[in-house]
Design an enzyme around this catalytic site. Structure first.
Site, PDB file in Angstrom:
ATOM      1  N   CYS A 196      -5.465  17.358 -18.387  1.00 30.49           N
ATOM      2  CA  CYS A 196      -5.229  16.619 -19.631  1.00 30.49           C
ATOM      3  C   CYS A 196      -4.603  15.245 -19.394  1.00 30.49           C
ATOM      4  O   CYS A 196      -4.319  14.512 -20.334  1.00 30.49           O
ATOM      5  CB  CYS A 196      -4.346  17.428 -20.583  1.00 30.49           C
ATOM      6  SG  CYS A 196      -2.617  17.500 -20.082  1.00 30.49           S
ATOM      7  N   HIS A 215      -1.414   1.515  -4.328  1.00 30.41           N
ATOM      8  CA  HIS A 215      -1.829   2.915  -4.179  1.00 30.41           C
ATOM      9  C   HIS A 215      -0.992   3.875  -5.023  1.00 30.41           C
ATOM     10  O   HIS A 215      -1.011   5.080  -4.780  1.00 30.41           O
ATOM     11  CB  HIS A 215      -1.783   3.330  -2.702  1.00 30.41           C
ATOM     12  CG  HIS A 215      -2.833   2.645  -1.859  1.00 30.41           C
ATOM     13  ND1 HIS A 215      -2.841   2.643  -0.483  1.00 30.41           N
ATOM     14  CD2 HIS A 215      -3.923   1.926  -2.226  1.00 30.41           C
ATOM     15  CE1 HIS A 215      -3.888   1.964  -0.030  1.00 30.41           C
ATOM     16  NE2 HIS A 215      -4.559   1.513  -1.069  1.00 30.41           N
ATOM     17  N   ASN A 269       3.592  -6.896  13.383  1.00 33.80           N
ATOM     18  CA  ASN A 269       3.162  -5.528  13.682  1.00 33.80           C
ATOM     19  C   ASN A 269       3.541  -5.209  15.125  1.00 33.80           C
ATOM     20  O   ASN A 269       3.635  -6.124  15.950  1.00 33.80           O
ATOM     21  CB  ASN A 269       1.639  -5.393  13.488  1.00 33.80           C
ATOM     22  CG  ASN A 269       1.193  -3.947  13.332  1.00 33.80           C
ATOM     23  OD1 ASN A 269       1.454  -3.091  14.175  1.00 33.80           O
ATOM     24  ND2 ASN A 269       0.520  -3.669  12.215  1.00 33.80           N
ATOM     25  N   SER A 299      -2.313  -1.212   9.294  1.00 35.09           N
ATOM     26  CA  SER A 299      -3.365  -1.140  10.305  1.00 35.09           C
ATOM     27  C   SER A 299      -4.599  -1.931   9.860  1.00 35.09           C
ATOM     28  O   SER A 299      -5.497  -2.157  10.653  1.00 35.09           O
ATOM     29  CB  SER A 299      -3.739   0.317  10.571  1.00 35.09           C
ATOM     30  OG  SER A 299      -4.134   0.939   9.364  1.00 35.09           O
ATOM     31  N   GLY A 314       3.101  -4.486   8.993  1.00 40.73           N
ATOM     32  CA  GLY A 314       3.030  -3.044   9.209  1.00 40.73           C
ATOM     33  C   GLY A 314       1.850  -2.343   8.566  1.00 40.73           C
ATOM     34  O   GLY A 314       1.981  -1.229   8.095  1.00 40.73           O
ATOM     35  N   GLN A 349       0.846  -1.199   0.000  1.00 39.26           N
ATOM     36  CA  GLN A 349       0.000   0.000   0.000  1.00 39.26           C
ATOM     37  C   GLN A 349       0.880   1.249   0.000  1.00 39.26           C
ATOM     38  O   GLN A 349       0.377   2.360  -0.058  1.00 39.26           O
ATOM     39  CB  GLN A 349      -0.874   0.016   1.265  1.00 39.26           C
ATOM     40  CG  GLN A 349      -1.838  -1.144   1.339  1.00 39.26           C
ATOM     41  CD  GLN A 349      -2.400  -1.293   2.753  1.00 39.26           C
ATOM     42  OE1 GLN A 349      -3.351  -0.621   3.130  1.00 39.26           O
ATOM     43  NE2 GLN A 349      -1.809  -2.167   3.539  1.00 39.26           N
ATOM     44  N   ASN A 350       2.193   1.055   0.082  1.00 35.09           N
ATOM     45  CA  ASN A 350       3.093   2.201   0.192  1.00 35.09           C
ATOM     46  C   ASN A 350       3.392   2.794  -1.180  1.00 35.09           C
ATOM     47  O   ASN A 350       3.480   2.089  -2.177  1.00 35.09           O
ATOM     48  CB  ASN A 350       4.404   1.785   0.880  1.00 35.09           C
ATOM     49  CG  ASN A 350       4.153   1.260   2.280  1.00 35.09           C
ATOM     50  OD1 ASN A 350       3.077   1.489   2.831  1.00 35.09           O
ATOM     51  ND2 ASN A 350       5.112   0.555   2.842  1.00 35.09           N
ATOM     52  N   VAL A 351       3.588   4.111  -1.176  1.00 34.49           N
ATOM     53  CA  VAL A 351       3.872   4.811  -2.423  1.00 34.49           C
ATOM     54  C   VAL A 351       5.335   5.269  -2.452  1.00 34.49           C
ATOM     55  O   VAL A 351       5.736   6.007  -3.338  1.00 34.49           O
ATOM     56  CB  VAL A 351       2.925   6.034  -2.602  1.00 34.49           C
ATOM     57  CG1 VAL A 351       1.478   5.585  -2.697  1.00 34.49           C
ATOM     58  CG2 VAL A 351       3.090   7.054  -1.477  1.00 34.49           C
ATOM     59  N   ASP A 352       6.144   4.795  -1.470  1.00 33.13           N
ATOM     60  CA  ASP A 352       7.509   5.314  -1.314  1.00 33.13           C
ATOM     61  C   ASP A 352       8.553   4.638  -2.202  1.00 33.13           C
ATOM     62  O   ASP A 352       9.698   5.097  -2.286  1.00 33.13           O
ATOM     63  CB  ASP A 352       7.935   5.258   0.160  1.00 33.13           C
ATOM     64  CG  ASP A 352       7.855   3.852   0.769  1.00 33.13           C
ATOM     65  OD1 ASP A 352       8.086   2.856   0.055  1.00 33.13           O
ATOM     66  OD2 ASP A 352       7.553   3.757   1.981  1.00 33.13           O
TER      67      ASP A 352
HETATM   68  P1  OAD Z   1      -1.171   2.972   8.903  1.00 40.22           P
HETATM   69  O1  OAD Z   1      -0.452   4.220   9.280  1.00 40.22           O
HETATM   70  O2  OAD Z   1      -2.646   2.975   8.975  1.00 40.22           O
HETATM   71  O3  OAD Z   1      -0.670   1.771   9.841  1.00 40.22           O
HETATM   72  C1  OAD Z   1       0.681   1.508  10.085  1.00 40.22           C
HETATM   73  C2  OAD Z   1       0.775   0.213  10.860  1.00 40.22           C
HETATM   74  O4  OAD Z   1       2.153  -0.103  11.024  1.00 40.22           O
HETATM   75  C3  OAD Z   1       0.148   0.254  12.249  1.00 40.22           C
HETATM   76  O5  OAD Z   1      -0.644  -0.908  12.434  1.00 40.22           O
HETATM   77  C4  OAD Z   1       1.372   0.231  13.184  1.00 40.22           C
HETATM   78  O6  OAD Z   1       1.095  -0.458  14.390  1.00 40.22           O
HETATM   79  C5  OAD Z   1       2.377  -0.536  12.357  1.00 40.22           C
HETATM   80  N1  OAD Z   1       3.798  -0.253  12.634  1.00 40.22           N
HETATM   81  C6  OAD Z   1       4.377   0.936  12.963  1.00 40.22           C
HETATM   82  N2  OAD Z   1       5.709   0.809  13.051  1.00 40.22           N
HETATM   83  C7  OAD Z   1       6.014  -0.490  12.773  1.00 40.22           C
HETATM   84  C8  OAD Z   1       7.226  -1.252  12.697  1.00 40.22           C
HETATM   85  N3  OAD Z   1       8.414  -0.694  12.916  1.00 40.22           N
HETATM   86  N4  OAD Z   1       7.138  -2.569  12.378  1.00 40.22           N
HETATM   87  C9  OAD Z   1       5.923  -3.145  12.150  1.00 40.22           C
HETATM   88  N5  OAD Z   1       4.752  -2.490  12.208  1.00 40.22           N
HETATM   89  C10 OAD Z   1       4.787  -1.182  12.512  1.00 40.22           C
HETATM   90  O7  OAD Z   1      -0.628   2.540   7.451  1.00 40.22           O
HETATM   91  P2  OAD Z   1      -1.320   1.636   6.347  1.00 40.22           P
HETATM   92  O8  OAD Z   1      -1.982   0.445   6.929  1.00 40.22           O
HETATM   93  O9  OAD Z   1      -0.306   1.419   5.285  1.00 40.22           O
HETATM   94  O10 OAD Z   1      -3.480   5.335   1.720  1.00 40.22           O
HETATM   95  O11 OAD Z   1      -2.412   2.631   5.783  1.00 40.22           O
HETATM   96  C11 OAD Z   1      -3.167   2.263   4.693  1.00 40.22           C
HETATM   97  C12 OAD Z   1      -3.411   3.431   3.785  1.00 40.22           C
HETATM   98  O12 OAD Z   1      -3.989   4.516   4.501  1.00 40.22           O
HETATM   99  C13 OAD Z   1      -2.155   4.040   3.187  1.00 40.22           C
HETATM  100  O13 OAD Z   1      -1.718   3.375   2.034  1.00 40.22           O
HETATM  101  C14 OAD Z   1      -2.594   5.422   2.846  1.00 40.22           C
HETATM  102  C15 OAD Z   1      -3.338   5.754   4.133  1.00 40.22           C
HETATM  103  O14 OAD Z   1      -4.228   6.756   4.042  1.00 40.22           O
HETATM  104  C16 OAD Z   1      -3.694   6.381   0.951  1.00 40.22           C
HETATM  105  O15 OAD Z   1      -3.072   7.431   1.066  1.00 40.22           O
HETATM  106  C17 OAD Z   1      -4.759   6.154  -0.059  1.00 40.22           C
HETATM  107 ZN    ZN Z   2      -2.309  19.202 -18.652  1.00 41.42          ZN
END
Ligand code: OAD
Ligand code: ZN
Length: 246
Positions: A130, A119, A213, A189, A187, A101-104
């Site tokens: 355009c 994503h 996690n 949520s 990692g 789900q990461n865009v990095d």
């Molecule tokens: P979240 O920020 O919702 O969740 C991050 C998760 O990583 C949490 O469950 C933390 O407990 C866990 N975490 C933090 N540090 C960690 C570590 N060092 N090792 C393991 N786990 C760790 O991020 P996403 O689930 O990716 O979408 O969020 C989903 C989407 O919501 C993203 O892609 C983005 C956001 O809005 C868009 O922008 C469309």
């Molecule tokens: Zn344009």
């Protein structure tokens, strides 16, 4: 914990089609803030307030300031041991793909090849007028950036709330989830759809779910194994056990 790590390593070793689902938590140890949790806010805004087409319409400058801030952090970040271990596990044939789900782009930078970016990617930007696309390698010097072709507003080519996911990536992810006998969920949520449904698909097809996690998530109750801790510490330990056939 050592026994659990060994068990998980054995499950991965005997799997035929292991896939990985990652979220922002895997990049936290690279210094990129997650979206939710204690460090999940930029200024006073939640991701749901900025990552939407409505927020962009209302205030493109604000949304771009947030993305420029994230772009700056991402450009300075390096893949951490979690990304690197997954790349090694793919080379060794232990895992088939990473659905992120990461865009990095850190999975690619770590050397992973089969990465499905659900994503989008933060470095790709497109014109809202355009649809002309281009790729950046640093935050834009002018905010908001303007289309070279038509003068329209450029936006990050990422998926925002209320927007559909790229069709190809989504299709591939659901196919992988249905085929996989093991899914490592790292990692995330587990609250953003449709990504959060992928583990359910694997589970429905009889696959084993393993969560890594730092905290419990809504996916925890359906996972057969949960490893509590940082991805950058746990994955290298699993990898070590994979090499010892004890
Ligand atoms: P979240 O920020 O919702 O969740 C991050 C998760 O990583 C949490 O469950 C933390 O407990 C866990 N975490 C933090 N540090 C960690 C570590 N060092 N090792 C393991 N786990 C760790 O991020 P996403 O689930 O990716 O979408 O969020 C989903 C989407 O919501 C993203 O892609 C983005 C956001 O809005 C868009 O922008 C469309
Ligand atoms: Zn344009």
């Amino acid at each position: 914990m050592e026994d659990l790590l060994k068990t998980v390593a054995n499950i991965l070793r005997s799997s035929k089609n292991a896939v990985v689902l990652t979220g922002a938590g895997i990049s936290a140890e690279s210094g990129i803030p997650t979206f939710r949790g204690t460090n999940g806010l930029w200024k006073k805004y939640r991701a749901e307030d900025l990552a939407t087409p409505f927020a962009f319409q209302r205030n493109p400058r604000l949304v771009w300031e947030w993305y420029a801030w994230r772009m700056d952090l991402i450009s300075k970040a390096k893949p951490n041991p979690a990304h690197i271990t997954l790349a090694e596990m793919e080379k060794e044939g232990i895992i088939k793909a990473v659905i992120t789900q990461n865009v990095d782009g850190l999975h690619f930078r770590a050397g992973s090849k089969n990465v499905i970016e659900l994503h989008g990617n933060i470095w790709r930007i497109k014109c809202v007028n355009c649809n002309w696309k281009t790729v950046l390698n640093s935050p834009p010097s002018q905010i908001p950036p303007i289309c070279e072709k038509c003068g329209g507003l450029m936006r990050p080519d990422v998926v925002w709330f209320h927007e559909p996911l790229p069709q190809d990536a989504l299709h591939e992810a659901f196919k992988l989830a249905a085929q996989s006998d093991v899914m490592l969920i790292i990692g995330t949520s587990g609250v953003v759809q449709p990504a959060a449904s992928l583990p359910l698909i694997t589970r429905e097809h009889g696959g084993t779910l393993i969560e890594i996690n730092v905290t419990d998530t809504p996916l925890t109750p359906i996972c057969q194994y949960t490893l509590r801790g940082k991805a950058g510490e746990i994955l290298p330990k699993i990898h070590k056990h994979l090499k010892n056939t004890d």
